[in-house]
Design a protein around this motif. Structure first.
Motif, mmCIF file in Angstrom:
data_model
loop_
_atom_site.group_PDB
_atom_site.id
_atom_site.type_symbol
_atom_site.label_atom_id
_atom_site.label_comp_id
_atom_site.label_asym_id
_atom_site.label_seq_id
_atom_site.Cartn_x
_atom_site.Cartn_y
_atom_site.Cartn_z
ATOM 1 N N ASN A 55 0.839 -1.073 0.258
ATOM 2 C CA ASN A 55 0.155 -0.089 -0.098
ATOM 3 C C ASN A 55 1.230 1.049 0.271
ATOM 4 O OD1 ASN A 55 -2.462 -1.383 -0.069
ATOM 5 N ND2 ASN A 55 -2.375 -1.695 2.133
ATOM 6 N N GLU A 56 1.707 1.521 0.866
ATOM 7 C CA GLU A 56 2.771 2.254 0.603
ATOM 8 C C GLU A 56 3.786 2.212 -0.797
ATOM 9 O OE1 GLU A 56 5.827 1.369 3.902
ATOM 10 O OE2 GLU A 56 4.267 2.045 5.287
ATOM 11 N N VAL A 57 3.768 1.622 -0.961
ATOM 12 C CA VAL A 57 4.295 2.099 -2.684
ATOM 13 C C VAL A 57 3.188 2.223 -3.352
ATOM 14 C CG1 VAL A 57 5.648 0.137 -4.616
ATOM 15 C CG2 VAL A 57 6.293 -0.958 -1.825
ATOM 16 N N ARG A 58 2.139 1.752 -3.557
ATOM 17 C CA ARG A 58 1.394 2.339 -4.050
ATOM 18 C C ARG A 58 1.210 3.357 -4.026
ATOM 19 N NH1 ARG A 58 -2.312 -2.540 -2.642
ATOM 20 N NH2 ARG A 58 -2.538 -4.344 -4.164
ATOM 21 N N ALA A 59 1.576 4.189 -3.289
ATOM 22 C CA ALA A 59 1.037 5.834 -2.434
ATOM 23 C C ALA A 59 1.674 6.202 -2.974
ATOM 24 C CB ALA A 59 0.665 5.293 -1.265
ATOM 25 N N ALA A 60 3.008 5.588 -3.233
ATOM 26 C CA ALA A 60 4.537 6.676 -3.229
ATOM 27 C C ALA A 60 4.165 7.604 -4.995
ATOM 28 C CB ALA A 60 5.696 6.196 -3.527
ATOM 29 N N ALA A 61 4.963 8.784 -4.907
ATOM 30 C CA ALA A 61 4.378 8.747 -6.133
ATOM 31 C C ALA A 61 5.309 8.248 -7.309
ATOM 32 C CB ALA A 61 4.828 10.673 -5.907
ATOM 33 N N ALA A 62 5.444 8.373 -8.434
ATOM 34 C CA ALA A 62 6.039 8.243 -9.230
ATOM 35 C C ALA A 62 7.591 8.351 -9.178
ATOM 36 C CB ALA A 62 5.548 8.355 -10.594
ATOM 37 N N ASP A 63 7.777 9.320 -8.927
ATOM 38 C CA ASP A 63 9.206 9.719 -9.204
ATOM 39 C C ASP A 63 9.863 9.058 -7.257
ATOM 40 O OD1 ASP A 63 8.313 11.594 -7.807
ATOM 41 O OD2 ASP A 63 9.605 13.032 -8.029
ATOM 42 N N LYS A 64 9.175 8.479 -6.825
ATOM 43 C CA LYS A 64 10.003 8.700 -5.392
ATOM 44 C C LYS A 64 10.427 7.272 -5.230
ATOM 45 C CE LYS A 64 8.939 8.099 -0.659
ATOM 46 N NZ LYS A 64 9.910 8.839 -0.388
ATOM 47 N N VAL A 65 11.834 6.925 -5.083
ATOM 48 C CA VAL A 65 12.333 6.323 -4.472
ATOM 49 C C VAL A 65 12.201 5.446 -4.245
ATOM 50 C CG1 VAL A 65 14.765 5.154 -5.149
ATOM 51 C CG2 VAL A 65 14.513 7.164 -6.311
ATOM 52 N N VAL A 66 11.412 3.998 -4.188
ATOM 53 C CA VAL A 66 11.720 3.457 -3.099
ATOM 54 C C VAL A 66 12.150 2.158 -2.539
ATOM 55 C CG1 VAL A 66 8.793 3.622 -3.570
ATOM 56 C CG2 VAL A 66 10.385 1.500 -4.367
ATOM 57 N N ARG A 67 12.770 1.180 -1.368
ATOM 58 C CA ARG A 67 13.552 0.186 -1.473
ATOM 59 C C ARG A 67 12.159 -0.617 -0.594
ATOM 60 N NH1 ARG A 67 17.563 3.808 0.544
ATOM 61 N NH2 ARG A 67 18.929 1.199 1.413
ATOM 62 N N CYS A 68 12.902 -1.762 -0.763
ATOM 63 C CA CYS A 68 12.186 -2.964 -0.402
ATOM 64 C C CYS A 68 12.011 -3.020 1.015
ATOM 65 C CB CYS A 68 12.756 -3.877 -0.791
ATOM 66 S SG CYS A 68 12.165 -6.110 -0.428
#
Length: 247
Positions: free
Chosen positions: A219-232
């Motif tokens: 859900n956090e990844v879904r909510a993150a902006a497209a340009d946000k660098v997400v981490r596992c």
């Protein structure tokens, strides 16, 4: 950290190139010719040592034979001189003649014994020479195998190095197109995480650690902006989102 989606996707291209470079480095170290050459060179060293020992033995017996033949020649020459004196008998008393006869007989026996010694040495020398010939052939045979394995190893290394150089050049181009801060994070994680710094999020699963994302993380990844660098959350690697992420 933020980075354009296209830049993040380029990390997957960069990762693929780094993975290939790692594979090539491993292949370079684990070529079967390395182990083959190690075994062959050990075998070659052993055969060379045996050859040197055989050559030394042959050389020693050659000197021993020369010395024994010289001993025979000295006894023979002395026997000839004594026989000539005995045949002439000039100025010799009967007692002297009798003693000289005994000496000639003794010299004949001594010569026979020494000739037997020479024959025994010659047999040992012939055996040593045969051993030298045999081991010389073995050394040549193993050396030929070493040369063949070396040529195959060098050819394989040449192919690997050529591909590695091409991949490294391509990596340089791709890395140059990635923002410095994103590239720095990727490289840091790649070193820390066993060569993988960025992984695709595919069907809700991180391809870096092969773990499916928990629902809260998803859900956090879904909510993150497209340009946000997400981490596992499981492996800390950069998660790269694509149309196949299952979001």
């Amino acid at each position: 950290m933020n980075a354009a989606p296209a830049d993040q996707i380029r990390l997957l291209d960069l990762q693929a190139l780094d993975t290939r470079l790692g594979q090539l480095a491993h292949k370079r170290k684990s070529l079967p010719e390395h182990a083959e050459l190690q075994a062959l060179e050990a075998d070659l060293t052993q055969h060379r040592d045996l050859l040197v020992a055989a050559q030394t033995e042959e050389s020693d017996t050659a000197r021993e034979q020369t010395k024994a033949e010289q001993d025979v020649d000295q006894v023979r020459q002395r026997a000839v001189r004594d026989q000539q004196r005995l045949d002439s008998g000039a100025g010799m008393s009967p007692k002297d003649l009798e003693n000289l006869q005994h000496e000639v007989a003794s010299l004949a026996k001594r010569q026979g014994d020494l000739e037997d010694v020479v024959l025994e040495i010659m047999e040992r020398r012939e055996s040593a020479q045969e051993r030298v010939t045999e081991l010389t052939g073995r050394v040549a045979s193993v050396q030929a195998k070493v040369d063949d394995a070396t040529a195959r190893r060098d050819a394989a290394l040449g192919e690997i190095d050529a591909e590695a150089a091409s991949v490294a050049k391509e990596r340089e181009l791709v890395a140059g197109s990635v923002p410095a801060d994103l590239l720095g994070l990727y490289d840091k994680l790649r070193v820390k995480e066993g060569g993988v710094g960025a992984a695709r999020l595919f069907q809700r699963r991180c391809e870096g650690c092969r773990q499916e994302l928990a629902i809260t993380e998803l859900n956090e990844v879904r909510a993150a902006a497209a340009d946000k660098v997400v981490r596992c959350e499981n492996c800390s690697r950069i998660l790269v989102r694509t149309s196949e992420s299952g979001l």
